[in-house]
Design an enzyme around this catalytic site. Structure first.
Site, PDB file in Angstrom:
ATOM      1  N   HIS A 100      -9.447   2.610  -1.739  1.00 33.50           N
ATOM      2  CA  HIS A 100      -8.006   2.325  -1.640  1.00 33.50           C
ATOM      3  C   HIS A 100      -7.530   1.404  -2.757  1.00 33.50           C
ATOM      4  O   HIS A 100      -7.380   0.203  -2.563  1.00 33.50           O
ATOM      5  CB  HIS A 100      -7.726   1.702  -0.270  1.00 33.50           C
ATOM      6  CG  HIS A 100      -6.323   1.245  -0.055  1.00 33.50           C
ATOM      7  ND1 HIS A 100      -5.219   1.937  -0.520  1.00 33.50           N
ATOM      8  CD2 HIS A 100      -5.834   0.140   0.588  1.00 33.50           C
ATOM      9  CE1 HIS A 100      -4.126   1.289  -0.177  1.00 33.50           C
ATOM     10  NE2 HIS A 100      -4.466   0.195   0.483  1.00 33.50           N
ATOM     11  N   CYS A 153       0.339   2.819   6.365  1.00 31.23           N
ATOM     12  CA  CYS A 153       0.766   1.463   6.697  1.00 31.23           C
ATOM     13  C   CYS A 153       0.751   0.653   5.406  1.00 31.23           C
ATOM     14  O   CYS A 153       0.195   1.087   4.396  1.00 31.23           O
ATOM     15  CB  CYS A 153      -0.193   0.839   7.711  1.00 31.23           C
ATOM     16  SG  CYS A 153      -1.894   0.697   7.094  1.00 31.23           S
ATOM     17  N   CYS A 179       0.804  -1.226   0.000  1.00 26.84           N
ATOM     18  CA  CYS A 179       0.000   0.000   0.000  1.00 26.84           C
ATOM     19  C   CYS A 179       0.835   1.273   0.000  1.00 26.84           C
ATOM     20  O   CYS A 179       0.291   2.371  -0.111  1.00 26.84           O
ATOM     21  CB  CYS A 179      -0.955  -0.008   1.187  1.00 26.84           C
ATOM     22  SG  CYS A 179      -1.967  -1.503   1.257  1.00 26.84           S
TER      23      CYS A 179
END
Length: 436
Positions: A392, A422, A99
């Site tokens: 996301h 994160c 990510c």
């Protein structure tokens, strides 16, 4: 040796973020159903070049990433170069850092500018959860290799006889961490329990995120950083993120059942980010080149940091480790920041990190600091809403955060901002930007 990070080239020029753009973010199998990460990447880079009126031939490097890999086009960056009118000799390579992927692509381009190898580059990332690499079972894969080497019909028949019906079924992409077998949702549940984060607090953060994102869209603030995406076969288009709950009602969040721990859990679909499709990109230049070309940068990179922790317990604590390092490298403290953008993978993960920012015990035991990172001022935190609302697309989130915090700082007359996330694998990323 100084702890300060010098994010400049040999001439002392800063690294300018000249422009940023993203597609609207769409929930899996909706507006971008059937559109690959590569196509979305080409879409956003093309539009970014057009809006900035930058000659594609001036781009010296493109670093781009994706998390859900496309076997047919493993080097997405090179394919974007070939599909957007850039010079065929443009340096292009792909990265992946879960990510935090487009944080990594942005830093790679910035470091190329810092070393003097280039003066202009593009960074970003794209992911599709709707166009997935569907695999085959290990047994079938083994058989297909053997079939390729078999010479006689009898040998081929013998290979087929080793296979059962279940061996022929498609294998969807893994959603669990390779080394632990835990999904991100299970990790979020771990964190909710470790840090005693209530379901009510998680739902409240999600409600806040959706409410602020809805207000932000209504204000028109995102119009210049989100393109209208025309989807093949070009009979429809998407102009805004489609995950945002308009008129979000906090009481409705309590109606959903836990998604990962059915009996005792608190993480639900409503307080988690959904699987999302989308792409984003930024243009980076040396300060001098940006000025020579007549650009007014939306921001400058002041510092950055990447960290890693153990993956077995509470691995989504990346912001709590990367942020103090980025602050130290910038010569700053948390209270010096004007705005804070933290990736909201899950409400539980976000709240756990916020809690540890304020914890002196965490700072002493985990960071070797004699004081807490600092308590987050909510008037500075994710003021436009966060990933819980926007969605996301894994590799696109980093440059979404960077662009969004820079443009909001610009609207407010300047200042410094933190973008942090994160990532799977226990990874963390943080970048501090300054805006004039």
């Amino acid at each position: 040796m100084s702890d300060r990070q010098q994010v400049t080239n040999a001439k002392g020029e800063r690294i300018a973020i000249v422009a940023g753009l993203r597609t609207p973010f769409a929930k899996q199998a909706t507006a971008f159903h059937g559109v690959s990460a590569l196509d979305m990447g080409k879409m956003v880079v093309n539009e970014l070049l057009a809006r900035s009126e930058l000659d594609p031939k001036l781009i010296e490097q493109l670093v781009y990433g994706q998390v859900v890999q496309m076997p047919a086009a493993p080097n997405i960056a090179r394919e974007i170069v070939l599909g957007t009118g850039m010079d065929v000799s443009t340096d292009a390579y792909s990265v992946t850092r879960a990510c935090a992927t487009s944080f990594q692509s942005a830093v790679n381009v910035a470091e190329s500018i810092m070393t003097g190898n280039i003066e202009i580059g593009i960074a970003g990332g794209a992911d599709s959860s709707s166009v997935l690499p569907i695999g085959v079972s290990k047994k079938l894969a083994h058989a297909l290799v053997d079939l390729n080497k078999a010479r006689s019909f009898g040998q081929k028949l013998q290979i087929f006889r080793r296979l059962g019906i279940k061996d022929l079924l498609p294998v969807p992409p893994a959603v669990a961490e390779y080394s632990t077998g835990l999904s991100m949702g299970q990790t979020a549940e771990q964190m909710a329990k470790t840090y005693n984060i209530s379901r009510a607090d998680q739902d409240a953060l999600a409600h806040r995120s959706h409410t602020l994102a809805s207000e932000t869209w209504a204000s028109g603030h995102l119009r210049d950083e989100v393109m209208v995406a025309h989807v093949p076969p070009y009979k429809q288009f998407i102009e805004r993120d489609n995950n945002i709950r308009e008129n979000s009602d906090l009481s409705s969040y309590a109606k959903l059942r836990p998604a990962f721990d059915k009996k005792h859990g608190s993480v639900t679909a409503a307080n988690s980010t959904p699987l999302t499709d989308g792409a984003s990109a930024i243009i980076l230049m040396s300060e001098g080149r940006a000025k020579a070309l007549g650009y007014q940068p939306i921001g400058y990179i002041k510092s950055y940091a990447f960290t890693a922790i153990d993956v077995w317990q509470d691995m989504l604590m990346g912001p709590s480790y990367a942020t103090p390092l980025a602050l130290k490298r910038a010569g700053m403290e948390l209270e010096d920041l004007t705005l804070i953008e933290m990736h909201e993978a899950f409400a539980a993960q976000t709240l756990a990190n916020m809690q540890m920012f304020a914890s002196k015990k965490f700072a002493e035991e985990k960071l070797g600091r004699n004081r807490a990172i600092g308590e987050i001022d909510m008037s500075k935190f994710n003021v436009l809403g966060g990933s819980l609302a926007y969605g996301h697309p894994f590799a696109a989130t980093g440059t979404r955060l960077i662009t969004q915090v820079c443009r909001e700082l610009k609207r407010r007359g300047g200042g410094t901002g933190l973008a942090t996330a994160c990532a799977a694998g226990g990874l963390g990323a943080a970048m501090i930007v300054e805006v004039e």
